[in-house]
Write a protein that holds these residues in place. Structure first.
Motif, short mmCIF file in Angstrom:
data_model
loop_
_atom_site.label_atom_id
_atom_site.label_comp_id
_atom_site.label_asym_id
_atom_site.label_seq_id
_atom_site.Cartn_x
_atom_site.Cartn_y
_atom_site.Cartn_z
N LEU A 87 0.83 -1.21 0.00
CA LEU A 87 0.00 0.00 0.00
C LEU A 87 0.86 1.26 0.00
CD1 LEU A 87 -2.87 0.86 -0.18
CD2 LEU A 87 -3.08 0.67 2.28
N VAL A 88 1.97 1.25 0.70
CA VAL A 88 2.89 2.39 0.68
C VAL A 88 3.44 2.57 -0.73
CG1 VAL A 88 5.07 3.31 1.54
CG2 VAL A 88 3.49 2.20 3.12
N ARG A 89 3.84 1.46 -1.35
CA ARG A 89 4.35 1.53 -2.72
C ARG A 89 3.29 2.07 -3.68
NH1 ARG A 89 9.18 -0.94 -3.70
NH2 ARG A 89 10.04 -2.19 -2.00
N GLU A 90 2.05 1.66 -3.48
CA GLU A 90 0.94 2.13 -4.31
C GLU A 90 0.73 3.64 -4.14
OE1 GLU A 90 -3.80 1.41 -4.15
OE2 GLU A 90 -2.57 -0.39 -4.16
N ARG A 91 0.79 4.11 -2.92
CA ARG A 91 0.62 5.54 -2.67
C ARG A 91 1.77 6.37 -3.25
NH1 ARG A 91 -2.08 6.40 3.29
NH2 ARG A 91 -3.95 5.18 2.88
N VAL A 92 2.97 5.85 -3.16
CA VAL A 92 4.12 6.54 -3.76
C VAL A 92 3.95 6.60 -5.27
CG1 VAL A 92 6.61 6.39 -4.21
CG2 VAL A 92 5.73 6.07 -1.88
N ALA A 93 3.53 5.51 -5.88
CA ALA A 93 3.29 5.50 -7.32
C ALA A 93 2.23 6.52 -7.71
CB ALA A 93 2.89 4.09 -7.78
N GLY A 94 1.20 6.64 -6.90
CA GLY A 94 0.16 7.64 -7.16
C GLY A 94 0.70 9.05 -7.07
N ALA A 95 1.56 9.30 -6.09
CA ALA A 95 2.17 10.63 -5.94
C ALA A 95 3.07 10.94 -7.13
CB ALA A 95 2.95 10.71 -4.64
N LEU A 96 3.79 9.93 -7.62
CA LEU A 96 4.63 10.12 -8.79
C LEU A 96 3.80 10.47 -10.02
CD1 LEU A 96 7.20 7.22 -8.29
CD2 LEU A 96 7.62 9.68 -8.02
N ARG A 97 2.61 9.86 -10.15
CA ARG A 97 1.72 10.20 -11.26
C ARG A 97 1.21 11.63 -11.15
NH1 ARG A 97 0.10 4.87 -10.28
NH2 ARG A 97 -1.69 5.55 -9.04
N VAL A 98 0.92 12.08 -9.93
CA VAL A 98 0.47 13.45 -9.72
C VAL A 98 1.55 14.44 -10.12
CG1 VAL A 98 -0.17 15.14 -7.94
CG2 VAL A 98 -1.23 12.88 -7.94
N VAL A 99 2.79 14.15 -9.74
CA VAL A 99 3.91 15.03 -10.10
C VAL A 99 4.09 15.06 -11.61
CG1 VAL A 99 6.40 15.36 -9.93
CG2 VAL A 99 5.08 14.84 -7.89
N ALA A 100 4.02 13.90 -12.25
CA ALA A 100 4.17 13.84 -13.71
C ALA A 100 3.08 14.67 -14.39
CB ALA A 100 4.13 12.39 -14.18
N ALA A 101 1.85 14.58 -13.89
CA ALA A 101 0.75 15.37 -14.46
C ALA A 101 0.98 16.86 -14.25
CB ALA A 101 -0.58 14.94 -13.85
N ALA A 102 1.48 17.25 -13.08
CA ALA A 102 1.76 18.66 -12.80
C ALA A 102 2.88 19.17 -13.70
CB ALA A 102 2.13 18.85 -11.33
N GLN A 103 3.89 18.34 -13.94
CA GLN A 103 4.98 18.74 -14.84
C GLN A 103 4.46 18.91 -16.27
OE1 GLN A 103 7.75 15.55 -14.07
NE2 GLN A 103 8.95 16.80 -12.66
N ALA A 104 3.61 18.01 -16.72
CA ALA A 104 3.04 18.11 -18.06
C ALA A 104 2.17 19.36 -18.20
CB ALA A 104 2.24 16.85 -18.39
N ALA A 105 1.40 19.66 -17.15
CA ALA A 105 0.56 20.86 -17.17
C ALA A 105 1.41 22.12 -17.23
CB ALA A 105 -0.36 20.87 -15.96
N ALA A 106 2.52 22.12 -16.51
CA ALA A 106 3.42 23.29 -16.52
C ALA A 106 4.03 23.48 -17.91
CB ALA A 106 4.53 23.12 -15.47
N VAL A 107 4.37 22.39 -18.59
CA VAL A 107 4.93 22.48 -19.94
C VAL A 107 3.87 23.01 -20.89
CG1 VAL A 107 5.78 21.08 -21.88
CG2 VAL A 107 6.69 20.73 -19.58
N ARG A 108 2.64 22.51 -20.78
CA ARG A 108 1.55 22.98 -21.65
C ARG A 108 1.27 24.45 -21.43
NH1 ARG A 108 -0.69 18.04 -20.25
NH2 ARG A 108 -2.08 19.03 -18.76
N ALA A 109 1.35 24.90 -20.18
CA ALA A 109 1.07 26.30 -19.87
C ALA A 109 2.13 27.22 -20.47
CB ALA A 109 1.00 26.50 -18.35
N ARG A 110 3.35 26.74 -20.61
CA ARG A 110 4.43 27.56 -21.19
C ARG A 110 4.42 27.56 -22.70
NH1 ARG A 110 7.79 25.35 -16.81
NH2 ARG A 110 8.35 23.69 -18.25
N ALA A 111 3.79 26.55 -23.29
CA ALA A 111 3.78 26.42 -24.76
C ALA A 111 2.92 27.52 -25.38
CB ALA A 111 3.27 25.04 -25.16
#
Length: 112
Positions: A87-111
Motif C-alpha cells: 500500500l505504501v508503494r501504491e501511494r508513492v506510485a500515485g504521488a509520482l503520477r500526480v507530479v508527472a501530471a503537474a509537470q506536463a501541465a506546466a509544460v503545456r502552460a508555457r507552450a
C-alpha cells in the motif's frame, strides 16, 4: 454485537515511521532529492528531478493556508496509520503520477 472492519494493509503492516522511511527511500531511488525537513514535525519535502514540483511525506495533512503558501508541493503522502508495504508503494506510485501530471501541465502552460 459489533462487526469488525477489516484492517487496512493486512496483517504484515508497517508502523507509520517505517512507512514514511520506505516512502522516502522509494522517492530517493526515483531520483528525488530531499529539500526540507519539518522542524516541529516529521514532514519531509522531496523535489522531483529537474523540476520545482515537490512531494511531501508526513503524518498529518496540510492546512488550507499552507497549501496556498506552497503551491509547488503538488502531492502529500499522509502516512499516519499502519500500512502494508504494498500500500505504501501504491501511494508513492500515485504521488509520482500526480507530479508527472503537474509537470506536463506546466509544460503545456508555457507552450505558445
Amino acid at each position: 454485537m459489533r462487526t469488525r472492519r477489516p484492517r487496512l494493509g493486512g496483517p504484515e503492516r508497517l508502523t507509520p515511521t517505517q512507512a514514511r522511511a520506505l516512502a522516502r527511500a522509494l522517492l530517493l531511488a526515483e531520483g528525488y532529492t530531499l529539500v526540507a525537513e519539518g522542524v516541529r514535525s516529521s514532514s519531509l519535502y522531496l523535489r522531483a528531478p529537474g523540476a520545482v514540483q515537490q512531494i511531501r511525506i508526513a503524518d498529518h495533512a496540510r492546512t488550507p493556508r499552507r497549501r496556498q503558501q506552497y503551491p509547488h508541493v503538488v502531492a502529500s503522502l499522509i502516512l499516519a496509520s499502519p500500512l502494508s508495504e504494498a500500500l505504501v508503494r501504491e501511494r508513492v506510485a500515485g504521488a509520482l503520477r500526480v507530479v508527472a501530471a503537474a509537470q506536463a501541465a506546466a509544460v503545456r502552460a508555457r507552450a505558445p
